[in-house]
Design a protein around this motif. Structure first.
Motif, short mmCIF file in Angstrom:
data_model
loop_
_atom_site.label_atom_id
_atom_site.label_comp_id
_atom_site.label_asym_id
_atom_site.label_seq_id
_atom_site.Cartn_x
_atom_site.Cartn_y
_atom_site.Cartn_z
N ARG A 90 43.93 16.09 1.37
CA ARG A 90 42.71 16.43 0.62
C ARG A 90 42.26 17.85 0.95
N GLU A 91 42.25 18.22 2.22
CA GLU A 91 41.83 19.56 2.61
C GLU A 91 42.77 20.62 2.04
N ARG A 92 44.05 20.33 2.09
CA ARG A 92 45.03 21.31 1.62
C ARG A 92 44.99 21.44 0.10
N LEU A 93 44.87 20.31 -0.60
CA LEU A 93 44.74 20.36 -2.06
C LEU A 93 43.47 21.09 -2.47
N GLU A 198 39.99 15.57 -4.44
CA GLU A 198 39.72 14.26 -3.84
C GLU A 198 40.46 13.15 -4.58
N ALA A 199 40.41 13.21 -5.91
CA ALA A 199 41.09 12.19 -6.72
C ALA A 199 42.61 12.27 -6.53
N MET A 200 43.16 13.47 -6.56
CA MET A 200 44.60 13.63 -6.40
C MET A 200 45.06 13.20 -5.01
N ALA A 201 44.26 13.50 -4.00
CA ALA A 201 44.61 13.10 -2.63
C ALA A 201 44.64 11.58 -2.52
N ALA A 202 43.65 10.91 -3.12
CA ALA A 202 43.60 9.45 -3.06
C ALA A 202 44.81 8.84 -3.78
N LEU A 203 45.13 9.37 -4.95
CA LEU A 203 46.30 8.88 -5.68
C LEU A 203 47.59 9.14 -4.90
N GLY A 204 47.67 10.33 -4.32
CA GLY A 204 48.86 10.69 -3.56
C GLY A 204 49.03 9.82 -2.32
N GLU A 205 47.95 9.55 -1.63
CA GLU A 205 48.02 8.72 -0.43
C GLU A 205 48.44 7.29 -0.77
N ALA A 206 47.98 6.79 -1.93
CA ALA A 206 48.40 5.46 -2.38
C ALA A 206 49.89 5.46 -2.68
#
Length: 219
Positions: A90-93, A198-206
């Motif tokens: 999330r921080e990096r994105l 934030e949205a992309m990080a959550a999707l990516g982590e899933a």
């Protein structure tokens, strides 16, 4: 010889001036509504100057898009040269998307015109389809790289899989935020980039969890 150098210098200045004005007016009015008469009036140069440098109105649009893409991607590479910052995806994105937003906001006419062409038949009419397609391709390649680097701590294979899954979503989110801001200019693009990250990080982590679960099952 000296006179030739002065003439070449003036020619380059008039070419860049035409490109500057055309970029602004086409982004405001669209390609079809941008007449050579308007360009001539705004630049103070005769219509013949446009034909001299670009041969046609379509040739001018091609030059506007080519220069805009070249300058934007160069600015984005420079802005992101030392990154990314942060330890989490999330921080990096967020870091990547904020830098991308800054590069676009420094050149809003390019993105505005690009999206106008994408959403109309003007690109085909002006025969700049290939340039538009190349810009979309290059933009997706950059988005893919940003996502992969954001998830790099997960390992190269997983990071690339996440990037391949999310690069189109990232482009769509960025385009949508920019378009929405045209209707509501008081909104801050940086805030939207943080939400998109934030949205992309959550999707990516899933996606990472699913990939790791699949690997564990095979093992």
């Amino acid at each position: 010889m000296e006179g030739e150098k002065i003439g070449n210098s003036r020619g380059r200045r008039s070419r860049e001036e035409i490109l500057d004005v055309a970029s602004r007016i086409m982004a405001e009015r669209g390609y079809a509504a941008t007449s050579l008469s308007v360009l001539s009036r705004e630049t103070g140069l005769p219509k013949s100057a446009v034909y001299h440098h670009f041969h046609s109105k379509a040739g001018l649009l091609s030059a506007v898009m080519a220069r805009g893409a070249r300058e934007f991607f160069a600015a984005m590479r420079q802005a992101q040269a030392d990154g990314p910052e942060g330890d989490t995806p999330r921080e990096r994105l967020t870091w990547f998307l904020l830098r991308t937003g800054e590069a676009f906001m420094a050149r809003p006419d390019f993105l505005r015109l690009h999206l106008l062409l994408v959403m109309s038949a003007e690109a085909a009419e002006a025969e700049v389809d290939s340039i538009i397609e190349q810009v979309r391709h290059d933009g997706r390649v950059h988005m893919n790289r940003m996502i992969a680097e954001s998830f790099a701590p997960e390992g190269e294979e997983i990071a690339q899989a996440v990037a391949d899954d999310l690069d189109y979503f990232g482009i769509a989110g960025f385009d949508g935020a920019f378009v929405a801001m045209q209707a509501e200019p008081h909104r801050d693009l940086a805030d939207q980039m943080r939400l998109l990250a934030e949205a992309m990080a959550a999707l990516g982590e899933a996606r990472v969890a699913k990939l790791r679960a699949g690997t564990a099952t095979r093992d």
